[in-house]
Design a protein around this motif. Structure first.
Motif, PDB file in Angstrom:
ATOM      1  N   TYR A 123      26.018  44.551  38.799  1.00 48.78           N
ATOM      2  CA  TYR A 123      27.218  44.248  39.566  1.00 48.78           C
ATOM      3  C   TYR A 123      27.689  42.851  39.196  1.00 48.78           C
ATOM      4  O   TYR A 123      26.903  41.906  39.129  1.00 48.78           O
TER       5      TYR A 123
ATOM      6  N   ASP B 278      38.973  46.171  42.853  1.00 48.46           N
ATOM      7  CA  ASP B 278      38.785  45.226  43.938  1.00 48.46           C
ATOM      8  C   ASP B 278      38.355  45.889  45.233  1.00 48.46           C
ATOM      9  O   ASP B 278      38.333  45.251  46.275  1.00 48.46           O
TER      10      ASP B 278
ATOM     11  N   ILE C 237      31.040  47.333  38.374  1.00 48.13           N
ATOM     12  CA  ILE C 237      29.745  47.998  38.428  1.00 48.13           C
ATOM     13  C   ILE C 237      29.544  48.794  37.144  1.00 48.13           C
ATOM     14  O   ILE C 237      30.463  49.469  36.680  1.00 48.13           O
TER      15      ILE C 237
ATOM     16  N   PHE D 207      35.496  46.260  45.733  1.00 48.54           N
ATOM     17  CA  PHE D 207      34.288  45.476  45.957  1.00 48.54           C
ATOM     18  C   PHE D 207      34.595  44.089  46.503  1.00 48.54           C
ATOM     19  O   PHE D 207      33.678  43.296  46.718  1.00 48.54           O
ATOM     20  N   THR D 208      35.876  43.770  46.697  1.00 50.01           N
ATOM     21  CA  THR D 208      36.281  42.461  47.217  1.00 50.01           C
ATOM     22  C   THR D 208      37.164  42.679  48.440  1.00 50.01           C
ATOM     23  O   THR D 208      38.380  42.534  48.368  1.00 50.01           O
TER      24      THR D 208
ATOM     25  N   GLU E   6      35.710  48.888  37.225  1.00 51.33           N
ATOM     26  CA  GLU E   6      36.167  47.580  37.686  1.00 51.33           C
ATOM     27  C   GLU E   6      37.307  47.792  38.687  1.00 51.33           C
ATOM     28  O   GLU E   6      38.300  48.453  38.369  1.00 51.33           O
TER      29      GLU E   6
ATOM     30  N   GLY F 277      35.532  43.387  41.483  1.00 56.84           N
ATOM     31  CA  GLY F 277      34.135  43.637  41.195  1.00 56.84           C
ATOM     32  C   GLY F 277      33.985  44.619  40.060  1.00 56.84           C
ATOM     33  O   GLY F 277      34.883  45.419  39.775  1.00 56.84           O
TER      34      GLY F 277
ATOM     35  N   ASN G 202      41.576  43.001  49.061  1.00 54.42           N
ATOM     36  CA  ASN G 202      41.641  44.379  48.582  1.00 54.42           C
ATOM     37  C   ASN G 202      43.085  44.878  48.610  1.00 54.42           C
ATOM     38  O   ASN G 202      43.551  45.438  49.597  1.00 54.42           O
TER      39      ASN G 202
ATOM     40  N   HIS H  38      30.890  40.000  40.076  1.00 55.72           N
ATOM     41  CA  HIS H  38      32.071  39.598  40.840  1.00 55.72           C
ATOM     42  C   HIS H  38      32.844  38.598  39.990  1.00 55.72           C
ATOM     43  O   HIS H  38      32.276  37.616  39.501  1.00 55.72           O
TER      44      HIS H  38
END
Length: 352
Positions: free
Chosen positions: A325, A46, A346, A48-49, A44, A344, A53, A327
């Motif tokens: 995944y 960020d 995964i 992915f954001t 987990e 995010g 970020n 969010h």
């Protein structure tokens, strides 16, 4: 955010803390099925954001787990519930699956300003949580296609310098050429931690979404709670899913505190997939990462008693592999926080 490349970050974390199958997936048979061991790795972060970020708040979570059938006869039609499951099983249960799980994890928390060496009094404390987990899970299937799943989890670990948060974060920052985080001297003191959690999830029978498309939807309402000196809270909510092969699991797993899912999965298609969206509300009575140490003076902030999570994402299951995944949007957790947190998650799972 602390870790820019989550897969390589996992290698750093592990060092610091010390062919897709080609055969078709067998159909669920009436007899025992012992090929139900599952290894999962969760990240987990960020990274992915990209729009938000930054190294702040819940900055990284890593967790690895192994789940295995509990009983010698594994799972089978008509198998009687035993132990705790015997007392909790719904009266109309036709099949019970029991599993135990073992896990190791680490979660890191920082304020927004990670350049200063001074204490940031109006932002959350630096904190790291390193833990081992032991879990028990029972899944009760019904004749109408619905199911219920209970999970009990015991986590034992430590908060503070012994949790190795500074070493993990700054070692990785040095490897990728990113400025080190400077404020770890202000982190929470060493404190042993214990959390006991229980959750119940219901999975409705699948309903056809659109005639002739092969798409189905279901609902996964849940309630759960945790008691301990690390976290004490109660929550509830629901997840809605649309796709194919929804009976394979109870949704994607998340690191606590988060919407519950299932680490174990039992594919009922060679290929299955779904998209999902969910929401949860939590009443928080204790959060050491905001309230500070239990038995010593330490940095703390004024915790919000009510917190909400919104999440959406997808899951892909191919034979013995699953990748998910998620969010996540999380409401402010303390008075001085002005914006939502987002990150995010995964998870990669392999069944054997």
């Amino acid at each position: 955010m602390v870790l820019r490349r989550p897969l390589s970050a996992l290698l750093v974390w592990a060092a610091s803390v010390g062919g897709i199958a080609t055969a078709a997936v067998p159909a669920r048979a009436d007899g025992p099925d012992c090929s139900d061991n599952v290894v999962s790795v969760q990240v987990e972060n960020d990274v992915f954001t990209p729009l938000s970020n930054t190294d702040s708040h819940y900055t990284n979570g890593l967790r690895a787990s192994f789940v295995t059938p509990l009983a010698d006869d594994c799972i089978g039609l008509g198998k009687r519930a035993r132990g705790l499951a015997h007392w909790l099983a719904p009266a109309d249960t036709i099949r019970t699956e029991e599993r135990v799980g073992y896990s190791i994890g680490q979660s890191l928390f920082t304020p927004e300003d990670t350049d200063t060496r001074e204490l940031v009094p109006d932002d959350r404390p630096y904190a790291a949580w390193l833990y081992l987990g032991l879990g028990y899970q029972a899944t009760y299937e019904r004749l109408d296609g619905s199911a219920v799943q209970d999970t009990a989890q015991l986590d034992l670990g430590v908060v503070g310098p012994a949790a190795l948060g500074e070493e993990v974060q700054n070692t990785y920052h040095r490897l990728i050429g990113v400025d080190e985080v400077n404020g770890w001297d202000n982190q929470l003191h060493n404190e042993p931690g214990l959390n006991l959690s229980f959750e119940r999830k219901w999975r409705s029978a699948q309903s056809q979404a659109f005639a002739g498309t092969g798409l189905y939807f279901d609902a996964l309402p849940f309630v759960h709670g945790t008691v301990g000196n690390i976290l004490t809270y109660a929550g509830g909510g629901a997840t809605l899913r649309l796709g194919q092969g929804l009976g394979s699991d109870f949704g994607p797993p998340r690191i606590r505190p988060g919407l519950p899912g299932s680490e174990a999965f039992t594919p009922d298609h060679g290929f299955a997939w779904y998209v999902f969206a969910g929401a949860e509300g939590q009443l928080v009575l204790r959060n050491i990462f905001l309230d500070g140490n239990s038995f010593r003076d330490s940095h703390s902030v004024d915790r919000e008693p009510l917190v909400a999570d919104l999440q959406a994402g997808f899951a892909l299951i191919y034979e013995s592999w699953r990748v998910t995944y998620t969010h996540v949007l999380r409401s402010p957790e303390f008075d001085e926080q002005n914006e939502l947190d987002q990150f995010g998650a995964i998870t990669l799972s392999v069944r054997f």
